[in-house]
Write an enzyme that holds these catalytic residues in place. Structure first.
Site, PDB file in Angstrom:
ATOM      1  N   SER A 106       0.605  -1.347  -0.047  1.00  8.97           N
ATOM      2  CA  SER A 106       0.153   0.018  -0.083  1.00  8.97           C
ATOM      3  C   SER A 106       0.811   1.270   0.087  1.00  8.97           C
ATOM      4  CB  SER A 106      -0.940   0.014   1.317  1.00  8.97           C
ATOM      5  OG  SER A 106      -0.298  -0.193   2.493  1.00  8.97           O
ATOM      6  N   HIS A 112      -5.128  -4.456  -1.515  1.00  5.05           N
ATOM      7  CA  HIS A 112      -5.031  -3.532  -2.738  1.00  5.05           C
ATOM      8  C   HIS A 112      -5.071  -3.849  -4.200  1.00  5.05           C
ATOM      9  CE1 HIS A 112      -3.944   0.021   0.002  1.00  5.05           C
ATOM     10  NE2 HIS A 112      -3.744  -1.083   0.801  1.00  5.05           N
ATOM     11  N   LYS A 114     -11.207  -0.688  -0.797  1.00  2.00           N
ATOM     12  CA  LYS A 114     -10.410  -0.362  -1.804  1.00  2.00           C
ATOM     13  C   LYS A 114     -11.382  -0.665  -3.164  1.00  2.00           C
ATOM     14  CE  LYS A 114      -7.173  -0.681   1.347  1.00  2.00           C
ATOM     15  NZ  LYS A 114      -7.615  -1.088   2.741  1.00  2.00           N
TER      16      LYS A 114
END
Length: 488
Positions: free
Chosen positions: A276, A304, A335
């Site tokens: 991230s 992610h 996300k």
């Protein structure tokens, strides 16, 4: 005869018999008195004397990212004239633990200069990815909403329908009374999407990682990439397992750590598909090969990358063609799914075990109906609209090229995350403020989220960013960087 006469003629009383006395018992010559001689000394067991234990050197631990903590005099534990610590039950006040709750030394000067970059509330989120903060409409490049689904009308409609039929909350844990058919539908869809036997939905992505604490114990070793998320570190700490970290994607170091593992305990490898902070992908081919060679499990956090990376959006495992090499997936809905929540996907037996043994799952209220329905709608879009992830990645490639051309150091991320390195913490916060004044909302990453001296501005693009907005962001970085002397 009168009484007097009878008395005179009565015979005299005889004297009482003398007391009988027994002669002493004769001594028994055949039982002479016994006398015990003292026990002889045992020369083979000499008296034992123990030398005093050597003094242990005092060990101190320092945390380079935290300032030295000093409590005020009124709260320190006072000592006597000779420096002794007072005994328990004395009237000397104890150290107040609240006095240790201090922020980084740089927070105050950053705040005074108006460059504090955190906790700025959004008053409105616009459909094109912009946000209104402190009355100003800004281009947001600090969000994790990579596919731009948090404002998608299909997710909003699905959430509203769920609220009307099921209410705003679940009012209980999944094990007790908080399970919904929506949860089970989403779990089945996620398991099929990721090619796993089963899945378990959790209230947040953080909790999806925290449930991993139920898999290991004090005798086990967890080998983890240095850049893993804080939630994964907390899971290992909660389990009291031994955490051994290796430099980012350093497979040589990982192999050495695998060889040093105690064979009496278990071991597993813990890493992320897409990191991230830096936006880099894990070296999954090399990591999976080491896991097979040493017979340890491999767990991949796809918070992610699932929804963004891979031909079908199934994350780094699909990107490398190694879906079967991952033993357990974790993911977050905050996300690419545009909502809140998380999930764990893997073998059915392991998921069933976690449902009953993971305390963070058993004792947490279940995911809300609105978030569950929104995640289901997002999964439909992820499966059927690949152009969204293509646009987000293309936007990042374009902006990265512009920033690198200006002279910024942006690393080698191939994803939607672009780390713009500033180095010094104060300088990073000043850059954040300059960008804000230019109409761009970003995220500052400072210690302890990053190592000391490696503060950066984290830029992330989404499928909603237009070319005009990307040009505005590039122009803002150019103006701010020149004013601060970061670029020529």
């Amino acid at each position: 005869m009168t009484g007097h006469e009878r008395a005179r003629t009565a015979p005299a009383r005889t004297a009482p018999a003398p007391a009988r006395t027994c002669p002493p018992a004769p001594a028994r010559p055949h039982l002479p008195a016994r006398t015990c001689p003292p026990a002889p000394a045992r020369p083979h067991l000499p008296a034992r004397t123990c030398p005093p234990a050597p003094a242990r050197p005092h060990r101190t631990r320092t945390r380079p990212h935290l300032p030295a903590r000093t409590a005020p005099a009124r709260a320190r534990r006072q000592t006597g004239a000779q420096g002794q610590i007072p005994e328990k039950g004395s009237d000397v006040p104890m150290l107040d633990v609240f006095d240790r709750c201090r922020l980084h030394d740089d927070v105050q000067p950053v705040t005074e200069m108006g460059a504090y970059p955190y906790y700025h509330p959004a008053e409105e989120r616009l459909a094109d990815g912009r946000v209104r903060v402190h009355g100003r409409v800004l281009v947001s490049v600090g969000s994790n909403d990579y596919l731009g689904l948090s404002a998608d009308p299909r997710l909003k409609d699905a959430a509203c329908r769920a609220v009307r039929s099921l209410g705003t909350g679940t009012s209980g844990s999944r094990m007790a009374n908080g399970s919904l058919t929506l949860h089970e539908t989403l779990e089945g869809r996620l398991a099929a999407f990721l090619g796993q036997e089963a899945a378990m939905v959790t209230p947040t992505g953080f909790l999806a990682n925290l449930v991993l604490s139920a898999l290991v114990g004090p005798r086990d070793t967890v080998l983890a990439d240095q850049l893993i998320h804080a939630s994964l570190i907390d899971a290992v700490r909660l389990a009291r397992a031994r955490l051994r970290r290796y430099r980012h994607n350093d497979l040589d170091r990982l192999e050495r750590l695998l060889r040093e593992c105690d064979p009496a305990g278990g071991a597993l490898i813990l890493t992320e598909g897409m990191f991230s902070t830096t936006g880099t992908l894990c070296d999954l081919p090399g990591t999976a090969a080491l896991a097979r060679r040493h017979g340890v499990r491999l767990i991949l956090d796809g918070a992610h990358d699932i929804g963004l990376i891979g031909p079908g959006g199934r994350g780094a495992a699909e990107h490398y063609g190694l879906g079967s090499a991952v033993d357990l997936h974790t993911l977050a809905f905050s996300k690419c799914f545009g909502t809140t929540g998380g999930a764990v996907a893997g073998p059915e037996q392991i998921i069933l075990y976690l449902r009953h043994q993971a305390r963070s799952m058993v004792y947490s209220a279940a995911l809300s109906p609105a978030s569950t329905a929104a995640a289901l709608a997002a999964l439909d879009i992820i499966e059927h609209e690949p152009e969204r992830r293509h646009r987000a990645l293309a936007a990042a490639a374009r902006l990265r090229a512009d920033l690198t051309g200006m002279g910024y150091e942006t690393g080698d991320s191939p994803t939607t995350i672009i780390p713009v390195h500033a180095g010094d913490l104060v300088l990073c916060c000043r850059l954040w403020r300059e960008l804000f004044d230019e109409g761009v909302f970003t995220t500052a990453m400072v210690p302890p989220a990053v190592p000391d001296g490696q503060a950066l501005i984290r830029v992330s693009t989404t499928a909603l960013h237009t070319d005009q907005q990307l040009d505005q962001v590039a122009a803002a970085f150019a103006a701010a960087g020149r004013r601060l002397g970061l670029i020529p």
